[in-house]
Scaffold this motif. Sequence first.
Motif, PDB file in Angstrom:
ATOM      1  N   GLU A 130       0.795  -1.034  -0.021  1.00 39.93           N
ATOM      2  CA  GLU A 130      -0.078  -0.042   0.092  1.00 39.93           C
ATOM      3  C   GLU A 130       0.996   1.141  -0.001  1.00 39.93           C
ATOM      4  O   GLU A 130       0.585   2.231  -0.759  1.00 39.93           O
ATOM      5  CB  GLU A 130      -0.887   0.133   1.122  1.00 39.93           C
ATOM      6  N   GLU A 131       2.001   1.135   0.915  1.00 36.52           N
ATOM      7  CA  GLU A 131       2.569   2.408   0.894  1.00 36.52           C
ATOM      8  C   GLU A 131       3.580   2.541  -0.559  1.00 36.52           C
ATOM      9  O   GLU A 131       3.768   3.497  -0.995  1.00 36.52           O
ATOM     10  CB  GLU A 131       3.793   2.135   1.913  1.00 36.52           C
ATOM     11  N   MET A 132       3.594   1.327  -1.147  1.00 41.69           N
ATOM     12  CA  MET A 132       4.537   1.697  -2.335  1.00 41.69           C
ATOM     13  C   MET A 132       3.494   1.886  -3.520  1.00 41.69           C
ATOM     14  O   MET A 132       4.152   2.865  -4.566  1.00 41.69           O
ATOM     15  CB  MET A 132       5.263   0.094  -3.058  1.00 41.69           C
TER      16      MET A 132
ATOM     17  N   GLY B  67       7.584  -7.082  -6.042  1.00 33.90           N
ATOM     18  CA  GLY B  67       8.743  -7.116  -6.979  1.00 33.90           C
ATOM     19  C   GLY B  67       8.308  -6.210  -8.030  1.00 33.90           C
ATOM     20  O   GLY B  67       9.204  -5.465  -8.571  1.00 33.90           O
ATOM     21  N   GLU B  68       7.050  -6.368  -8.554  1.00 35.26           N
ATOM     22  CA  GLU B  68       6.769  -5.367  -9.770  1.00 35.26           C
ATOM     23  C   GLU B  68       6.650  -3.869  -9.302  1.00 35.26           C
ATOM     24  O   GLU B  68       7.149  -3.149 -10.161  1.00 35.26           O
ATOM     25  CB  GLU B  68       5.283  -5.830 -10.268  1.00 35.26           C
ATOM     26  N   LEU B  69       6.233  -3.743  -8.219  1.00 32.23           N
ATOM     27  CA  LEU B  69       6.184  -2.330  -7.757  1.00 32.23           C
ATOM     28  C   LEU B  69       7.792  -1.663  -7.607  1.00 32.23           C
ATOM     29  O   LEU B  69       7.896  -0.495  -8.147  1.00 32.23           O
ATOM     30  CB  LEU B  69       5.552  -2.239  -6.309  1.00 32.23           C
ATOM     31  N   VAL B  70       8.711  -2.487  -6.985  1.00 31.71           N
ATOM     32  CA  VAL B  70       9.998  -2.046  -6.733  1.00 31.71           C
ATOM     33  C   VAL B  70      10.867  -1.740  -7.918  1.00 31.71           C
ATOM     34  O   VAL B  70      11.388  -0.691  -8.235  1.00 31.71           O
ATOM     35  CB  VAL B  70      10.579  -3.185  -5.911  1.00 31.71           C
ATOM     36  N   LEU B  71      10.354  -2.679  -9.073  1.00 25.69           N
ATOM     37  CA  LEU B  71      11.191  -2.411 -10.397  1.00 25.69           C
ATOM     38  C   LEU B  71      10.449  -1.235 -11.165  1.00 25.69           C
ATOM     39  O   LEU B  71      11.331  -0.557 -11.579  1.00 25.69           O
ATOM     40  CB  LEU B  71      10.800  -3.640 -11.360  1.00 25.69           C
TER      41      LEU B  71
ATOM     42  N   THR C 209      15.587  -4.856  -1.337  1.00 26.70           N
ATOM     43  CA  THR C 209      14.461  -5.662  -1.444  1.00 26.70           C
ATOM     44  C   THR C 209      14.511  -6.672  -2.710  1.00 26.70           C
ATOM     45  O   THR C 209      14.145  -7.651  -2.490  1.00 26.70           O
ATOM     46  CB  THR C 209      13.250  -4.654  -1.640  1.00 26.70           C
ATOM     47  N   VAL C 210      15.033  -6.280  -3.828  1.00 27.98           N
ATOM     48  CA  VAL C 210      15.315  -7.112  -4.791  1.00 27.98           C
ATOM     49  C   VAL C 210      16.218  -8.359  -4.519  1.00 27.98           C
ATOM     50  O   VAL C 210      15.629  -9.475  -5.289  1.00 27.98           O
ATOM     51  CB  VAL C 210      15.661  -6.477  -6.149  1.00 27.98           C
ATOM     52  N   ARG C 211      17.129  -7.919  -3.905  1.00 23.60           N
ATOM     53  CA  ARG C 211      18.048  -8.954  -3.463  1.00 23.60           C
ATOM     54  C   ARG C 211      17.370  -9.990  -2.592  1.00 23.60           C
ATOM     55  O   ARG C 211      17.450 -11.281  -2.759  1.00 23.60           O
ATOM     56  CB  ARG C 211      19.317  -8.536  -2.906  1.00 23.60           C
ATOM     57  N   ILE C 212      16.284  -9.461  -1.656  1.00 24.72           N
ATOM     58  CA  ILE C 212      15.616 -10.422  -0.759  1.00 24.72           C
ATOM     59  C   ILE C 212      14.804 -11.307  -1.477  1.00 24.72           C
ATOM     60  O   ILE C 212      14.634 -12.610  -1.445  1.00 24.72           O
ATOM     61  CB  ILE C 212      15.255  -9.542   0.450  1.00 24.72           C
ATOM     62  N   LEU C 213      13.976 -10.521  -2.463  1.00 26.82           N
ATOM     63  CA  LEU C 213      12.846 -11.295  -3.102  1.00 26.82           C
ATOM     64  C   LEU C 213      13.347 -12.458  -4.128  1.00 26.82           C
ATOM     65  O   LEU C 213      12.670 -13.441  -4.215  1.00 26.82           O
ATOM     66  CB  LEU C 213      12.194 -10.576  -3.613  1.00 26.82           C
ATOM     67  N   SER C 214      14.531 -12.011  -4.618  1.00 28.46           N
ATOM     68  CA  SER C 214      15.076 -13.044  -5.618  1.00 28.46           C
ATOM     69  C   SER C 214      15.583 -14.183  -4.961  1.00 28.46           C
ATOM     70  O   SER C 214      15.937 -15.146  -5.520  1.00 28.46           O
ATOM     71  CB  SER C 214      15.948 -12.259  -6.278  1.00 28.46           C
ATOM     72  N   ARG C 215      15.648 -14.275  -3.624  1.00 32.47           N
ATOM     73  CA  ARG C 215      15.993 -15.535  -3.124  1.00 32.47           C
ATOM     74  C   ARG C 215      15.106 -16.755  -3.183  1.00 32.47           C
ATOM     75  O   ARG C 215      15.258 -17.708  -3.111  1.00 32.47           O
ATOM     76  CB  ARG C 215      16.353 -15.352  -1.566  1.00 32.47           C
ATOM     77  N   ASP C 216      13.814 -16.147  -3.325  1.00 31.20           N
ATOM     78  CA  ASP C 216      12.764 -17.368  -3.486  1.00 31.20           C
ATOM     79  C   ASP C 216      12.490 -17.528  -4.942  1.00 31.20           C
ATOM     80  O   ASP C 216      12.065 -16.881  -5.785  1.00 31.20           O
ATOM     81  CB  ASP C 216      11.597 -16.807  -2.953  1.00 31.20           C
ATOM     82  N   LYS C 217      13.080 -19.094  -5.049  1.00 28.83           N
ATOM     83  CA  LYS C 217      12.760 -19.218  -6.641  1.00 28.83           C
ATOM     84  C   LYS C 217      11.537 -19.443  -7.422  1.00 28.83           C
ATOM     85  O   LYS C 217      11.154 -19.395  -8.440  1.00 28.83           O
ATOM     86  CB  LYS C 217      13.323 -20.822  -6.808  1.00 28.83           C
ATOM     87  N   ASN C 218      10.457 -19.343  -6.350  1.00 29.61           N
ATOM     88  CA  ASN C 218       9.080 -19.566  -6.908  1.00 29.61           C
ATOM     89  C   ASN C 218       8.693 -18.229  -7.247  1.00 29.61           C
ATOM     90  O   ASN C 218       7.644 -17.715  -7.589  1.00 29.61           O
ATOM     91  CB  ASN C 218       8.289 -20.156  -5.733  1.00 29.61           C
ATOM     92  N   CYS C 219       9.277 -17.247  -6.839  1.00 26.81           N
ATOM     93  CA  CYS C 219       8.733 -15.589  -6.912  1.00 26.81           C
ATOM     94  C   CYS C 219       9.875 -14.747  -7.790  1.00 26.81           C
ATOM     95  O   CYS C 219       9.895 -13.537  -7.676  1.00 26.81           O
ATOM     96  CB  CYS C 219       8.673 -14.832  -5.753  1.00 26.81           C
ATOM     97  N   LEU C 220      10.318 -15.458  -8.867  1.00 27.91           N
ATOM     98  CA  LEU C 220      11.499 -14.889  -9.907  1.00 27.91           C
ATOM     99  C   LEU C 220      10.590 -14.202 -10.901  1.00 27.91           C
ATOM    100  O   LEU C 220      11.494 -13.416 -11.802  1.00 27.91           O
ATOM    101  CB  LEU C 220      12.447 -15.713 -10.205  1.00 27.91           C
ATOM    102  N   ASP C 221       9.335 -14.407 -11.418  1.00 28.45           N
ATOM    103  CA  ASP C 221       8.788 -13.967 -12.462  1.00 28.45           C
ATOM    104  C   ASP C 221       8.785 -12.439 -12.786  1.00 28.45           C
ATOM    105  O   ASP C 221       9.207 -12.112 -13.609  1.00 28.45           O
ATOM    106  CB  ASP C 221       7.352 -14.306 -12.342  1.00 28.45           C
TER     107      ASP C 221
END
Length: 568
Positions: free
Chosen positions: A11-13, A56-60, A78-90
């Motif tokens: 929501e803040e993003m 991830g889409e909002l950060v990009l 945040t990108v670095r943290i989110l990219s650790r999850d292989k199921n959320c790389l889309d």
Amino acid sequence: MMNMDLSAVIEEMETGDQDSALTALQSYNKQMNQCFTFNRDEQKDREEGKLQKHLGELVLGFLDRELQPSCLLACLETVRILSRDKNCLDPFTNQFAMSTLARYASIAVDSATTPAHSQSVDGQEEDAGGDEEETGLCSKVLKESSPPSENPDQEVIVEALKSICNILLHNETGQVRFFDLRLTFLLTALRVDVRAQLAQELHGVSLLGNHLEATLGLCCSGTLETARAGFEGIPTEELPPLSRQQTELAMEILKILFNITFDINRRKVDEEEAAVYRHLGAILRHCLMSHADGEERTEEFHSHTVNLLGNLPLPCLDVLLMPKVQQGSIEYMGVNMDAVNTLLKFMEKRLDRGHKLKETLLPSLNLLTESARIHRETRKFLRSKVLPPLRDVKNRPEVGNTLRNKIVRLMTLIDTDVKDCAAEFLFVLCKESVSRFIKYTGYGNAAGLLAARGLLRGGKDPGIYSEDEDSETEEYREAKAQINPITGVVEEEQPNPMEGMTEEQKEYEAMKLVHMFDKLSRNHLIQPMQLGMDGTMTEMTTEDPHKLTNKPLLQSEDPPNLDSEDEN
């Protein structure tokens, strides 16, 4: 993080305000900084995964804007943290995301116009170290060798290679070099065209070899003897272990070099290339003799070194024997065998472990085989260790704990790659002499290689081996006449199963056996074979038995004294 907290961050993003986004992302990053495992089995976790993708889409989207340094840093964390999850790389694998991240990594095509270049993420100016003239020359070479491509991905790859070259020239911080080397490893692992470009157009072997030398702090003399700067004259095994950073950087370089040289030994190299590979071989010898901070890391370091040594042109492997014999060195025939002995110990350790032999054992076993094939001193030294004069004639060649026993056991495995490599190693140590090979392995174990080579009738493969004489042990000489050539040992005398039978009974049993084989053959359960004049196995026809009665095929072609094999 709970769903409501992640929703609050989103929501803040979505407000688009940098200050609000900065506060939310800093809180998220602090809470998730040490999170490295993710589970998407439950419904709750799957919902959170969707929210993470949206985040991830909002950060990009933010990264495509002009951002304050603090907000930019928070977004990248945040990108670095989110990219650790292989199921959320889309969100990070599409063209827009890759181009955006590539620009911030300074490897994008039009990186000069990227906001990332107008400010420093951590508030510090980038180090512009390095020789300006050398940098300009490097960029000129890269641009000339890498014409613009219609494929944006290819352009990103070209710029990535430029970045690597500049980093190596500028000698930036170790952490930056590590991640750029890791990126280069992935590019060369996945793209064949990148391997060729880095190896040929960008002179990657020379560049990376020099960087490996600098990383290890080596100085190389004109005689291709290496020494660590400040430790000249001190034996390599007595040097302090390499630091963790040195080892990590060196292993990344070794992996890249392996990727771009994997086909080198399949083609001829000119004198200039040979000089580069011999220089690299000298560095690899030092790697082989060096130690890292811990036994496990040392073995991993040596494993990458052995893999790369196996790619070098065979004539260049003479650098392993180049160093002068010093006090404490292993000397054989006046040659320093420290490196060869280390390779042998490394191979035996992998052999004793017995885990994934094809992946872990074959590189070192193949390297020892080819080294023995081309270097007489190496072959003789290895033979003295693996196939010493035969004394044990009571136990089968595959029974026991000697190195010979262990390698012969490999020849009985189902995995053809492993068994063939083990047989080839021993065959080379025997100078490719059939009788000598059978002597140490038994005919049963040797039959597979001999059949593949067309040597079942005996003889000897042509080779580049020197002439030697054999000094048979007293034990072997006394038992030689009683040794069963199939098993390779002296066996207890067995009773004759036909003893006491009349001639009619013997004939009946023989015909019974013939009919059994005929039935198996007609049902295609077995295929009768015969030994051809060329030493290979061929199918037997119904007319062949009549021919064999008048023209036997099994004749020895070994010279009278072929068993002579002294390696001293």
